[in-house]
Write a protein that holds these residues in place. Structure first.
Motif, mmCIF file in Angstrom:
data_model
loop_
_atom_site.group_PDB
_atom_site.id
_atom_site.type_symbol
_atom_site.label_atom_id
_atom_site.label_comp_id
_atom_site.label_asym_id
_atom_site.label_seq_id
_atom_site.Cartn_x
_atom_site.Cartn_y
_atom_site.Cartn_z
ATOM 1 N N TRP A 57 -52.331 89.853 89.216
ATOM 2 C CA TRP A 57 -53.764 89.678 89.503
ATOM 3 C C TRP A 57 -53.986 89.147 90.914
ATOM 4 O O TRP A 57 -54.951 89.522 91.583
ATOM 5 C CB TRP A 57 -54.397 88.722 88.510
ATOM 6 C CG TRP A 57 -54.694 89.286 87.154
ATOM 7 C CD1 TRP A 57 -54.683 90.589 86.763
ATOM 8 C CD2 TRP A 57 -55.060 88.533 85.996
ATOM 9 N NE1 TRP A 57 -55.006 90.699 85.440
ATOM 10 C CE2 TRP A 57 -55.252 89.446 84.941
ATOM 11 C CE3 TRP A 57 -55.231 87.174 85.757
ATOM 12 C CZ2 TRP A 57 -55.616 89.049 83.674
ATOM 13 C CZ3 TRP A 57 -55.591 86.777 84.480
ATOM 14 C CH2 TRP A 57 -55.786 87.709 83.447
ATOM 15 N N TYR A 60 -53.498 92.050 93.310
ATOM 16 C CA TYR A 60 -54.613 92.974 93.082
ATOM 17 C C TYR A 60 -55.868 92.433 93.757
ATOM 18 O O TYR A 60 -56.583 93.157 94.462
ATOM 19 C CB TYR A 60 -54.837 93.150 91.579
ATOM 20 C CG TYR A 60 -56.035 94.008 91.220
ATOM 21 C CD1 TYR A 60 -55.875 95.360 90.956
ATOM 22 C CD2 TYR A 60 -57.323 93.466 91.142
ATOM 23 C CE1 TYR A 60 -56.966 96.153 90.622
ATOM 24 C CE2 TYR A 60 -58.412 94.248 90.816
ATOM 25 C CZ TYR A 60 -58.230 95.593 90.547
ATOM 26 O OH TYR A 60 -59.315 96.367 90.227
ATOM 27 N N SER A 118 -49.259 96.557 92.679
ATOM 28 C CA SER A 118 -50.550 95.871 92.571
ATOM 29 C C SER A 118 -51.435 96.121 93.787
ATOM 30 O O SER A 118 -52.659 96.037 93.687
ATOM 31 C CB SER A 118 -50.336 94.362 92.406
ATOM 32 O OG SER A 118 -49.637 94.102 91.214
ATOM 33 N N PHE A 128 -60.198 97.002 86.395
ATOM 34 C CA PHE A 128 -59.419 95.788 86.168
ATOM 35 C C PHE A 128 -58.801 95.760 84.768
ATOM 36 O O PHE A 128 -57.657 95.333 84.597
ATOM 37 C CB PHE A 128 -60.286 94.549 86.411
ATOM 38 C CG PHE A 128 -59.502 93.283 86.435
ATOM 39 C CD1 PHE A 128 -58.642 92.994 87.482
ATOM 40 C CD2 PHE A 128 -59.611 92.369 85.396
ATOM 41 C CE1 PHE A 128 -57.903 91.816 87.513
ATOM 42 C CE2 PHE A 128 -58.882 91.185 85.414
ATOM 43 C CZ PHE A 128 -58.023 90.915 86.470
ATOM 44 N N THR A 132 -54.894 95.580 84.085
ATOM 45 C CA THR A 132 -54.342 94.476 83.305
ATOM 46 C C THR A 132 -53.524 94.994 82.125
ATOM 47 O O THR A 132 -52.408 94.526 81.882
ATOM 48 C CB THR A 132 -55.463 93.538 82.827
ATOM 49 O OG1 THR A 132 -56.117 92.994 83.983
ATOM 50 C CG2 THR A 132 -54.927 92.406 81.963
#
Length: 186
Positions: A57, A60, A118, A128, A132
């Motif tokens: 994350w 990203y 990522s 997203f 994920t």
């Protein structure tokens, strides 16, 4: 061992952000710690997977914030040294747009690419939730394999490193086969 699950999670998150930290070593050591009774195998897998997703994350988010413009500027300015043109970059972006979900999940099972994947996901603002879920599945597979191997091998955990390349090649073949097949079928 001394840092417990929190330290293990931090190291796994860092290896998900920094490509020079080998996940095979970190995860296998987590499995080894479980074989000595210091960790529980299931908890180690969950902690590693949550930390992997959290680290992914971060990259990203950075890539989504800056977008692809800085990368395009770098390629325009220095790409010739790496034999990469803007056309190459645009082709890679089109490929990623088509294969993003598979690419993210599969690349989470490959050293170095598990970190780098990522970035295009963030650049292209891959949904997203899809990012994920793909990261979760790919990380769960990768983490489980190495933690269980470390647990199974115990004191001989370092033997995993001799066979890690075979796992990489098998993963690459698994990725390449459907991509190549769909290219010729389409």
């Amino acid at each position: 061992d001394t840092l417990g699950y929190g330290g293990f999670a931090l190291i796994v998150a860092l290896e998900t952000i920094v490509p020079v930290i080998p996940s095979e070593v970190v995860l296998t050591l987590g499995g080894f710690a479980a074989s000595r009774g210091q960790f529980a195998v299931g908890t180690t897998i969950v902690v590693a997977t949550v930390a992997s997703v959290g680290g992914a994350w971060v990259l990203y988010g950075i890539a989504a914030y800056f977008g692809p413009a800085p990368l395009h500027a770098l390629v325009r300015r220095y790409g010739r040294w790496a034999h990469v043109s803007e056309r190459d970059l645009e082709a890679a972006e089109r490929w990623f747009a088509r294969w993003s979900t598979l690419a993210v999940g599969a690349c989470r099972c490959l050293p170095v690419l598990r970190v780098l994947i990522s970035l295009p996901a963030g650049f292209e603002r891959m949904p997203f939730t899809s990012f994920t879920l793909s990261t979760l599945v790919g990380s769960l597979v990768w983490n489980t394999v190495f933690i269980v191997l470390g647990y199974t091998l115990g004191e001989q955990w370092d033997q995993v490193l001799h066979y890690a390349d075979y796992l990489k090649y098998a993963t690459l073949a698994g990725i390449a086969a459907p991509v190549i097949a769909s290219t010729f079928v389409s």
